[in-house]
Design a protein around this motif. Structure first.
Motif, PDB file in Angstrom:
ATOM      1  N   GLU A  31       0.838  -1.210   0.000  1.00  0.00           N
ATOM      2  CA  GLU A  31       0.000   0.000   0.000  1.00  0.00           C
ATOM      3  C   GLU A  31       0.870   1.256   0.000  1.00  0.00           C
ATOM      4  O   GLU A  31       0.594   2.217  -0.719  1.00  0.00           O
ATOM      5  CB  GLU A  31      -0.941   0.001   1.214  1.00  0.00           C
ATOM      6  CG  GLU A  31      -1.896  -1.189   1.282  1.00  0.00           C
ATOM      7  CD  GLU A  31      -2.934  -1.234   0.160  1.00  0.00           C
ATOM      8  OE1 GLU A  31      -3.004  -0.278  -0.640  1.00  0.00           O
ATOM      9  OE2 GLU A  31      -3.654  -2.243   0.071  1.00  0.00           O
ATOM     10  N   GLU A  62      -4.432   5.161  -0.941  1.00  0.00           N
ATOM     11  CA  GLU A  62      -3.491   4.070  -0.656  1.00  0.00           C
ATOM     12  C   GLU A  62      -2.900   4.210   0.750  1.00  0.00           C
ATOM     13  O   GLU A  62      -2.698   3.213   1.440  1.00  0.00           O
ATOM     14  CB  GLU A  62      -2.378   4.010  -1.715  1.00  0.00           C
ATOM     15  CG  GLU A  62      -2.865   3.780  -3.157  1.00  0.00           C
ATOM     16  CD  GLU A  62      -3.431   2.392  -3.440  1.00  0.00           C
ATOM     17  OE1 GLU A  62      -3.795   1.665  -2.489  1.00  0.00           O
ATOM     18  OE2 GLU A  62      -3.531   2.034  -4.631  1.00  0.00           O
ATOM     19  N   HIS A  65      -5.337   2.838   3.028  1.00  0.00           N
ATOM     20  CA  HIS A  65      -5.224   1.366   3.079  1.00  0.00           C
ATOM     21  C   HIS A  65      -4.043   0.966   3.973  1.00  0.00           C
ATOM     22  O   HIS A  65      -4.140   0.038   4.760  1.00  0.00           O
ATOM     23  CB  HIS A  65      -5.003   0.784   1.666  1.00  0.00           C
ATOM     24  CG  HIS A  65      -6.169   0.941   0.755  1.00  0.00           C
ATOM     25  ND1 HIS A  65      -6.084   0.703  -0.600  1.00  0.00           N
ATOM     26  CD2 HIS A  65      -7.463   1.313   0.983  1.00  0.00           C
ATOM     27  CE1 HIS A  65      -7.265   0.917  -1.154  1.00  0.00           C
ATOM     28  NE2 HIS A  65      -8.114   1.298  -0.226  1.00  0.00           N
ATOM     29  N   GLU A 147      -8.991  -1.942  -5.533  1.00  0.00           N
ATOM     30  CA  GLU A 147      -7.876  -2.235  -6.449  1.00  0.00           C
ATOM     31  C   GLU A 147      -8.377  -2.468  -7.873  1.00  0.00           C
ATOM     32  O   GLU A 147      -7.686  -2.133  -8.835  1.00  0.00           O
ATOM     33  CB  GLU A 147      -7.038  -3.417  -5.953  1.00  0.00           C
ATOM     34  CG  GLU A 147      -6.534  -3.314  -4.510  1.00  0.00           C
ATOM     35  CD  GLU A 147      -5.825  -2.020  -4.129  1.00  0.00           C
ATOM     36  OE1 GLU A 147      -5.454  -1.226  -5.002  1.00  0.00           O
ATOM     37  OE2 GLU A 147      -5.672  -1.796  -2.916  1.00  0.00           O
ATOM     38  N   HIS A 150      -8.642   0.850  -9.413  1.00  0.00           N
ATOM     39  CA  HIS A 150      -7.324   1.417  -9.728  1.00  0.00           C
ATOM     40  C   HIS A 150      -6.769   0.813 -11.021  1.00  0.00           C
ATOM     41  O   HIS A 150      -6.189   1.515 -11.852  1.00  0.00           O
ATOM     42  CB  HIS A 150      -6.331   1.158  -8.583  1.00  0.00           C
ATOM     43  CG  HIS A 150      -6.773   1.765  -7.288  1.00  0.00           C
ATOM     44  ND1 HIS A 150      -6.236   1.416  -6.093  1.00  0.00           N
ATOM     45  CD2 HIS A 150      -7.723   2.708  -7.038  1.00  0.00           C
ATOM     46  CE1 HIS A 150      -6.825   2.114  -5.123  1.00  0.00           C
ATOM     47  NE2 HIS A 150      -7.732   2.896  -5.682  1.00  0.00           N
TER      48      HIS A 150
END
Ligand SMILES: [Fe+2]
Ligand SMILES: [Fe+2]
Length: 193
Positions: A31, A62, A65, A147, A150
Motif C-alpha cells: 500500500e 493508498e 489502506h 484495487e 485502480h
C-alpha cells in the motif's frame, strides 16, 4: 479475470494462513509503494492535470489502506516490521526497455501500475474467498473493489496518453510476461510471492 493470463494457485492461501504477520507486513508496504508510485507520477508529469488530480486522490486512498493494514497489525499485538523486497515487482519492471521519450516512459509506468493493481486485486479476491479468518476475509473483500477500480484507471490513462493500438499491444505483451513470472510464484507468504 482482469485480463490476467494465469490465476494464482489457491494453495497459496494455505501458505499465507500459516504466517498472517508476514502477509500483513508485506501488504502494508504494498500500500505504501502504491502511494509512492502515485506521488512519483505527480512529480514526473506535473503538466498532466487530470493525472495529477487522480494521483493526489490515489496517494491518499493508498495511505488510507496502509493505515488500515497497520491497525490490523497493532490490533494483533504486533509491530510493523521492515520493508520486504517485492521480487515480483522487481522482475516485472524489467520488461519494457529503458530510455525512450517521456510519453513512452509514462505509458510504461502506467501499464506496470495497472498490472500490479490487477494482480493485487486477484490475490485479495482469493484471500477473501479462501482465508479462514473471517475478519481478514471481509477486509480483503472490501480492498478488492478498490484495487479493481485502480486497475481500470491506470489502463485508461495509458490509453489516453499513448497511441491506443500500441498501448493495447504492449499491455498484451506485458500480460504474457507476467504469466511467465507467475509460473514460479504463489509459494511464499507475501502479497505477490
Ligand atoms: Fe490499495
Ligand atoms: Fe491500489
Amino acid at each position: 479475470m482482469l485480463g490476467l493470463k494465469l490465476p494464482t494457485d489457491p494453495r497459496w492461501v494455505n501458505i499465507v494462513e500459516k504466517n498472517i504477520e508476514e502477509i500483513l507486513t508485506d501488504h502494508a508496504y504494498c500500500e505504501q509503494k502504491a502511494a509512492s508510485t502515485a506521488i512519483s507520477l505527480i512529480i514526473g508529469f506535473p503538466e498532466k492535470s487530470e493525472l495529477v488530480k487522480e494521483m493526489t486522490a490515489l496517494a491518499r486512498e493508498e495511505m488510507g489502506h496502509f493505515n488500515m493494514v497497520h491497525d490490523k497489525i497493532l490490533k494483533r499485538g504486533w509491530v510493523l516490521g521492515r520493508e520486504r523486497k517485492d521480487e515480483y515487482v522487481i522482475e516485472l519492471m524489467k520488461f519494457f526497455p529503458k530510455g525512450g521519450s517521456r510519453e513512452t516512459h509514462l505509458v510504461h509506468k502506467l501499464l506496470y501500475a495497472a498490472l500490479i493493481e490487477a494482480r493485487s486485486c486477484e490475490r485479495f479476491r482469493l484471500l477473501s474467498e479462501e482465508i479462514q479468518d473471517k475478519e481478514l476475509a471481509d477486509f480483503y473483500r472490501n480492498l478488492m473493489v478498490s484495487e479493481a477500480n485502480h486497475y481500470t484507471m491506470f489502463l485508461a490513462f495509458a490509453r489516453k496518453y499513448g497511441d491506443k493500438k500500441e498501448v493495447d499491444q504492449k499491455w498484451q505483451a506485458l500480460l504474457e510476461h507476467e504469466a511467465e513470472l507467475m509460473k514460479n510464484l504463489g509459494k511464499k507468504e507475501t502479497m505477490h510471492g
